[in-house]
Design a protein around this motif. Structure first.
Motif: not given
Length: 83
Positions: A37-56
């Motif tokens: 669960l911790l690995r999944r949450h970290r991966a989801a957070r990293a993906l969200a930050l990547t998508v956000l930074s690409l959008a910016v």
């Protein structure tokens, strides 16, 4: 007043009864599941930050190219009357 007393007696009977056996590998399974669960949450957070930074970054490129803060040049000239 009978209802709360009945609930209390039921809880006491449950606590006084035989306790179920706990599996020997319960702690190991819980640790593995928590790690997953911790690995999944970290991966989801990293993906969200990547998508956000690409959008910016895409927004910044668009803003630099189109410069929406500047007034658009007039495409037609005003009529020259009275000359």
């Amino acid at each position: 007043m009978k209802r709360p007393v009945r609930r209390e007696e039921h809880v006491r009977q449950m606590l006084d009864g035989p306790h179920p056996q706990v599996p020997a590998d319960l702690a190991e399974r819980a640790t593995e599941r928590g790690g997953r669960l911790l690995r999944r949450h970290r991966a989801a957070r990293a993906l969200a930050l990547t998508v956000l930074s690409l959008a910016v970054a895409a927004f910044m490129v668009w803003a630099v190219v189109t410069q929406p803060w500047q007034v658009a040049p007039a495409e037609t000239t005003p009529p020259l009357e009275g000359w």
